[in-house]
Design an enzyme around this catalytic site. Structure first.
Site, mmCIF file in Angstrom:
data_model
loop_
_atom_site.group_PDB
_atom_site.id
_atom_site.type_symbol
_atom_site.label_atom_id
_atom_site.label_comp_id
_atom_site.label_asym_id
_atom_site.label_seq_id
_atom_site.Cartn_x
_atom_site.Cartn_y
_atom_site.Cartn_z
ATOM 1 N N HIS A 158 13.097 -12.892 13.367
ATOM 2 C CA HIS A 158 12.993 -14.285 13.790
ATOM 3 C C HIS A 158 13.227 -14.396 15.301
ATOM 4 O O HIS A 158 12.781 -15.346 15.935
ATOM 5 C CB HIS A 158 14.031 -15.153 13.060
ATOM 6 C CG HIS A 158 13.764 -15.308 11.607
ATOM 7 N ND1 HIS A 158 14.199 -14.394 10.666
ATOM 8 C CD2 HIS A 158 13.077 -16.255 10.916
ATOM 9 C CE1 HIS A 158 13.816 -14.797 9.469
ATOM 10 N NE2 HIS A 158 13.130 -15.909 9.584
ATOM 11 N N ASP A 202 3.831 -12.651 7.842
ATOM 12 C CA ASP A 202 5.018 -13.483 7.960
ATOM 13 C C ASP A 202 4.690 -14.568 8.995
ATOM 14 O O ASP A 202 3.651 -14.528 9.654
ATOM 15 C CB ASP A 202 6.214 -12.626 8.402
ATOM 16 C CG ASP A 202 7.556 -13.236 7.990
ATOM 17 O OD1 ASP A 202 7.586 -14.432 7.624
ATOM 18 O OD2 ASP A 202 8.574 -12.529 8.047
#
Length: 476
Positions: free
Chosen positions: A192, A262
């Site tokens: 992230h 993702d």
């Protein structure tokens, strides 16, 4: 389909807050595959619970927008609902413990029931795809991102439970997604924020991280998510989600379904690939569905431009769009369970009762006298513990100290240390009694209180090593 329609068919964006009409207009304008619902899109009542009628209406509106093209297949309405810390929807839907509970319980029939129970409550709200289960094999405390989202540190167990959970979801008519190929449980950075590097060689990956994916592919799962992880043994410096060699390895395992990236708005991607370049690079590498591009319109324009200029082969876009459409045609033919919100609560309770693990302490009789004190945990944890203790006949306010350790918490002392997420902090705890709970639901606290009071056994086993405590530690 026109190039513009095909470019939309491979994009699955998010949207901000309650801007449903703006998202519906974007779906129609860009011919998008659908939408993912994130936490800020979920309407809530004054008590903070999910407003089921409003959620259903939002999903219906988004589905209508995808149908405006006249496509004979349903649009995607997706959500991230794993259980534990990754759950966009809460009560009145069933609250689930962390997926590591399944590895601790060691019962694939129960895991399948959980997958069906979770998905069965999503279906009547209009969801047809869930980005679960997490098939990553955790390496333990060195894994900062996945942790208790992993079902096990044992590749065979992670494989068995990932397949069982996926099959349960499919039985409810909701598409599962196994993630994050080539394995996020054995890297030490968070994608992230930055790009993690997976330094294992291909043979090591095949023996560990790829086992659950191979099993899921063998079982016919429709979708696999690629992670933002660089694998020098495959393509140095390139995220797996944008790496042709990674997609070649995935297809080499026999996978014929939809490869989804993702989220493309994560730091590992946006820092390295500006504007719409990530979308084009992922498609060119072999991705079929591009999740959450930072700017959907920009990504759409970049794909159309790349096909027009010849930098992205038209055949590659055709293949990707066809795979996504085919998957949704198939999904649209599946029978869907319509389980009322909260109806799977008994299954969730059964999971937590089967998972609770005594890592250190007596395996028979009460672990505490008739009264306890409690400290630590996150918001609401002490209150949930106190309510569960009362239901189990324990007084709260005096006696041994129960230290609750929440997600990312530090090791704690006291008399009884209880981890509510990954069990790693137990290795540094000075408490003589150590318990791994893997959940923060009311049912998980009931399971804990029953064990503390000596009213129930603790049948769970550690699904991964915790310092001096090897995997498999627990009561006989």
């Amino acid at each position: 389909m026109t190039p513009e329609e095909k470019a939309g068919q491979v994009l699955l964006p998010s949207f901000a807050g309650q801007q449903v009409e703006a998202q519906a207009a974007a779906i129609e304008r860009l011919h998008l595959a659908g939408s993912i619902i994130m936490g800020d899109n979920v309407p809530r009542d004054p008590q903070g619970k999910v407003d089921l009628a409003s959620m259903t209406a939002i999903n219906q509106r988004l589905s209508e927008a995808t149908a405006a093209d006249g496509s004979p297949w349903p649009g995607i309405v997706a959500v991230d609902q794993e259980g534990g810390i990754v759950a966009r929807l809460g009560a009145p839907l069933t609250v689930w413990p962390s997926p590591m509970s399944y590895g601790a319980a060691g019962n694939t029939t129960l895991t399948r029931d959980a997958g069906q129970g979770l998905a069965g409550e999503l279906a009547p709200l209009g969801f047809n795809l869930d980005f679960a289960p997490d098939a990553d094999v955790t390496v333990g405390p060195g894994d900062p991102t996945i942790g208790a989202r992993s079902m096990s540190g044992d590749p065979a167990a992670a494989a068995a439970h990932s397949v069982a959970f996926s099959q349960g979801m499919l039985a409810a008519g909701v598409l599962p997604t196994v993630k994050h190929f080539p394995g996020h449980g054995s890297v030490t950075a968070d994608s992230h924020i930055s790009l993690p590097v997976q330094n294992a060689g291909v043979e090591e990956l095949k023996g560990r991280d790829w086992q659950p994916f191979r099993a899921a592919i063998g079982a016919g799962v429709p979708m696999v998510m690629t992670g933002h992880i660089a694998v020098p043994a495959l393509e140095p410096g390139v995220p797996a989600s944008l790496s042709a060699k990674t997609y070649a390895e995935l297809r080499g395992l026999g996978f014929k379904g939809v490869a989804v990236t993702d989220a493309l708005n994560m730091g590992a991607i946006t820092k390295q690939y500006p504007a719409g370049s990530a979308a084009v690079a992922a498609l060119a590498a072999g991705a079929d569905l591009l999740l959450m591009p930072a700017d959907a319109a920009q990504a759409h324009a970049a794909i159309v431009q790349a096909v027009t200029s010849g930098t992205l082969p038209k055949e590659r876009l055709d293949e990707a769009a066809t795979r996504v459409a085919t998957m949704m045609v198939w999904q649209g033919r599946q029978a869907r369970l319509a389980a009322p919100a909260g109806s799977a609560a008994p299954v969730s309770a059964k999971v937590s009762a089967a998972a609770v693990t005594v890592v250190a302490g007596n395996c028979s009789g009460p672990l505490v006298p008739g009264a306890v004190r409690v400290a630590g945990g996150g918001p609401g944890d002490k209150e949930r513990f106190e309510a569960a203790a009362a239901r189990a006949g324990l007084q709260v306010g005096s006696g041994p100290l129960v230290s609750l350790i929440g997600y990312g918490g530090a090791p704690a002392g006291g008399d009884v240390a209880v981890t509510l997420d990954a069990p790693w902090p137990l290795q540094g705890s000075t408490a003589p009694v150590k318990v791994a709970l893997y959940g923060r639901s009311d049912a998980a606290f009931d399971a804990l209180a029953a064990v503390l009071a000596g009213k129930a056994p603790a049948p769970g086993k550690l699904p991964a090593a915790v310092g001096p405590y090897p995997a498999g530690t627990g009561c006989p």
